[in-house]
Design an enzyme around this catalytic site. Structure first.
Site, short mmCIF file in Angstrom:
data_model
loop_
_atom_site.label_atom_id
_atom_site.label_comp_id
_atom_site.label_asym_id
_atom_site.label_seq_id
_atom_site.Cartn_x
_atom_site.Cartn_y
_atom_site.Cartn_z
N CYS A 164 0.84 -1.19 0.00
CA CYS A 164 0.00 0.00 0.00
C CYS A 164 0.88 1.24 0.00
CB CYS A 164 -0.90 0.05 1.23
SG CYS A 164 -1.87 -1.45 1.53
N ASN A 180 0.29 -2.52 5.27
CA ASN A 180 0.83 -3.84 5.55
C ASN A 180 2.27 -3.76 6.06
OD1 ASN A 180 0.37 -6.61 5.62
ND2 ASN A 180 1.17 -6.95 3.55
N ARG A 230 -4.90 7.07 0.09
CA ARG A 230 -4.01 5.93 -0.08
C ARG A 230 -4.40 5.08 -1.27
NH1 ARG A 230 -5.64 1.93 3.72
NH2 ARG A 230 -3.72 0.78 3.25
#
Length: 335
Positions: free
Chosen positions: A2, A79, A16
């Site tokens: 991400c 993550n 994002r």
């Protein structure tokens, strides 16, 4: 994988890319002030700031990927496998499960400074939401219009980093990303000057050579450098249209296309690919959440202030995933 970013013009924007190989049933979700959160170890959060963001809602419980509260404080979980470390409850700490952190923090804090105060005494626990939904290894970027921080809990404990560039990706830890970024401090958006050999004539044979050497691969360390370079050099007008358009261009500099990041292969040889499932951009001053999906590049929006923010249940909007095309010339149906 991400990427998260901030951007400031007249208003402040936070958003994002979510990069995964599969999609949950995520929706744009508004959580009103009186939605009750029964926390595993920290009692009950029954009145709090209203939130808007992207969430996988399970039984009216929003598992937020990213969110902004009505005061303009925003955060996103990214993550962090192999580094994130969650603990058993610890006496004397605020014990909060990883899936509770977004509503717990954004529900109570109006600014990054207030969030810092709570994070100083937090312990992220290893509680699972359910047997099917085990804890995701995450670290978090948190921002308001004045500052941005990153929070990570590893085996060494929780740590708060000031984030001067206002972007974040995945592994390694944030201190590495800043150190790695220094390798590119000579990169510039301007036409380069000859510093290699004085007295030797070099010609810039192409435009864009000031950014020569900025990485373009999809690794998290490279995406951090690329999105930082793009964000820190971005110029736009300060209208809403210009601001959100530029924000999506910033995220687009590190988006992942299907087929370019292959994780494994099915038995029939079909590649399992990570790709950018959605990109988001929230005007944190106005509470408007914009998004695009992999299949639909048209920007869609949900305004939290068009909902009853004193309600008790979440309000969710299905993502518009089919490509929306504006035909400028219509078929001539006149006989």
């Amino acid at each position: 994988m991400c990427t998260a970013a901030t951007y400031k013009t007249k208003d402040f924007y936070f958003g994002r890319n979510l990069d995964l190989e599969f999609s949950y049933h995520e929706t744009v979700t508004v959580t009103p002030r009186n939605k009750v959160f029964a926390l595993r170890h920290a009692g009950q959060l029954d009145h709090h700031f209203a939130l808007i963001g992207m969430a996988f809602v399970v039984g009216d419980y929003p598992l937020y990927y990213d969110a902004t509260n009505e005061k303009g404080l925003s955060m996103a979980g990214l993550n962090f496998p192999g580094n994130a470390h969650y603990n058993k409850p610890v006496e004397g700490k605020d014990n909060v499960a990883s899936f509770e952190l977004v509503p717990w923090l954004l529900g109570q804090c109006a600014t990054v400074e207030e969030a810092k105060a709570l994070l100083e005494r937090i312990n992220i626990t290893d509680d699972a939401f359910s047997k099917e939904l085990q804890p995701s290894p995450l670290h978090w970027m948190i921002a308001d219009k004045n500052q941005t921080i990153v929070f990570e809990q590893t085996v060494d404990g929780g740590k708060i980093y000031d984030n001067p560039v206002g972007v974040m990706t995945n592994n390694p830890t944030f201190d590495y990303h800043l150190l790695h970024l220094a390798d590119y401090m000579n990169a510039s958006a301007d036409v380069p000057e000859n510093k290699l050999a004085k007295g030797v004539q070099f010609n810039a044979y192409s435009r864009g050579m000031g950014g020569f050497g900025i990485p373009g691969d999809l690794s998290s360390a490279s995406r951090f450098v690329k999105v930082a370079f793009t964000k820190m050099n971005s110029i736009s007008g300060d209208s809403e249209s210009a601001s959100i358009s530029q924000f999506f261009k910033i995220l687009g500099s590190v988006e992942q296309q299907k087929g370019c990041c292959r994780l494994s292969y099915e038995d029939d040889g079909t590649p399992v690919c990570e790709y950018t499932i959605y990109s988001s951009c929230c005007n944190t001053d106005k509470g408007i959440y914009y998004y695009t999906t992999y299949e639909n590049s048209q920007i869609s929006a949900v305004d939290m202030h068009n909902e009853d923010l004193d309600g008790t249940s979440t309000i969710s909007y299905e993502l518009v995933k089919d490509q929306q095309i504006n035909y400028q010339n219509k078929p001539n149906t006149a006989e």
